[in-house]
Design an enzyme around this catalytic site. Structure first.
Site, PDB file in Angstrom:
ATOM      1  N   VAL A 151       0.857  -1.087  -0.074  1.00  0.00           N
ATOM      2  CA  VAL A 151      -0.064  -0.134  -0.006  1.00  0.00           C
ATOM      3  C   VAL A 151       0.832   1.200  -0.061  1.00  0.00           C
ATOM      4  O   VAL A 151       0.190   2.490  -0.284  1.00  0.00           O
ATOM      5  CB  VAL A 151      -1.050   0.136   1.227  1.00  0.00           C
ATOM      6  N   TYR A 191       4.566   4.747  15.767  1.00  0.00           N
ATOM      7  CA  TYR A 191       3.372   3.789  15.714  1.00  0.00           C
ATOM      8  C   TYR A 191       2.264   4.787  16.245  1.00  0.00           C
ATOM      9  O   TYR A 191       1.128   4.871  15.524  1.00  0.00           O
ATOM     10  CB  TYR A 191       3.229   2.627  16.447  1.00  0.00           C
TER      11      TYR A 191
END
Length: 273
Positions: free
Chosen positions: A64, A151
């Site tokens: 992606v 993250y």
């Protein structure tokens, strides 16, 4: 009638874990599914499982983080099924590293997959999506988790993408929400402080619901689903009181904080480390 009958959906990172659960559940409820994963053999296994059970599924491999691959997924969906009604931006990575010793290369890779991947796939999907639903994968990590700065930053970005896209696409009949799940997957195992929890299959019904027309009024939401508890999370907004003065100096600011703007515990304390 199956709740997703007649709909075509692209699910990224669907070769295993949450993505696999989302894909098989959506297919069992009538959706035709494009299975994306960087591990194409894994994606094919999921597609074969769906077709073996009478469903419809095709594979679109690739990362992606490559905008051309994002466009290829959508093209695969419209070529195979004649339309695209849904997108689940599930693909993501995480790792643990303390601030100061984090690897810039890993930081970049994580942001490219988690943030740019979500942007690229969304950008590609809405070019062909007439009406429909986009479901992003968020996380309570967005409030800040130790040894997971990159993250946490990526999931904060996903929350912003969700709100911004929902606002912009509302008039086109495209809904955008984010699911903040807790489930025991390979990614969860990368969190050294994670506690084993439910299986990915426990999260799948929520994603199927959000992809369906039953959720026609639900957009722009961050939805927490963990350990049998389901709720909507508050978005960033002003907190009362809002103090107004003609002139501000350091002493005035200090006085307001000490007497009126007493901060509550930060989110990372309320949600737990």
């Amino acid at each position: 009638m199956a709740i997703l009958a007649g709909k075509a959906v692209v699910i990224t990172g669907a070769g295993q874990g949450l993505g696999r659960a989302f894909a098989t559940h959506a297919a069992s409820h009538g959706a035709a599914v494009v299975i994306n994963d960087v591990d194409e053999p894994l994606a094919k296994q999921v597609a074969d499982l769906i077709t073996l059970k009478g469903g419809r599924a095709v594979v679109s491999g690739g990362s992606v983080a490559d905008p051309e691959q994002a466009e290829a997924m959508v093209d695969t969906c419209t070529a195979a099924f004649g339309r695209i009604d849904g997108l689940v931006n599930n693909a993501g990575i995480r790792y643990q590293a303390a601030i100061g010793v984090d690897d810039p290369r890993l930081m970049r890779e994580l942001i490219e997959v988690n943030v740019l991947g979500t942007l690229y796939c969304t950008n590609a999907a809405v070019q062909s999506m007439r009406r429909g639903s986009i479901v992003n994968l968020g996380s309570v990590a967005m409030v800040g988790q130790p040894t997971a700065l990159a993250y946490s930053a990526s999931k904060g970005a996903v929350a912003s993408i969700t709100a911004g896209a929902a606002n912009e696409l509302h008039e086109r009949g495209i809904r955008v929400n984010a699911v903040c799940p807790v489930a025991w997957t390979r990614m969860a195992a990368a969190d050294t402080k994670a506690v084993p929890s439910g299986s990915p299959e426990t999260i799948a019904p929520l994603v199927t619901y959000l992809l369906s027309d039953r959720a026609a009024k639900i957009t722009g939401q961050l939805i927490r689903f963990a350990n049998g508890r389901l709720h909507v999370m508050g978005q960033t907004s002003p907190k009362e009181p809002v103090v107004e003065r003609a002139d501000w100096d350091v002493e005035a600011i200090a006085e307001v904080f000490e007497r009126q703007l007493v901060p509550e515990d930060p989110a990372w304390v309320r949600w737990g480390r």
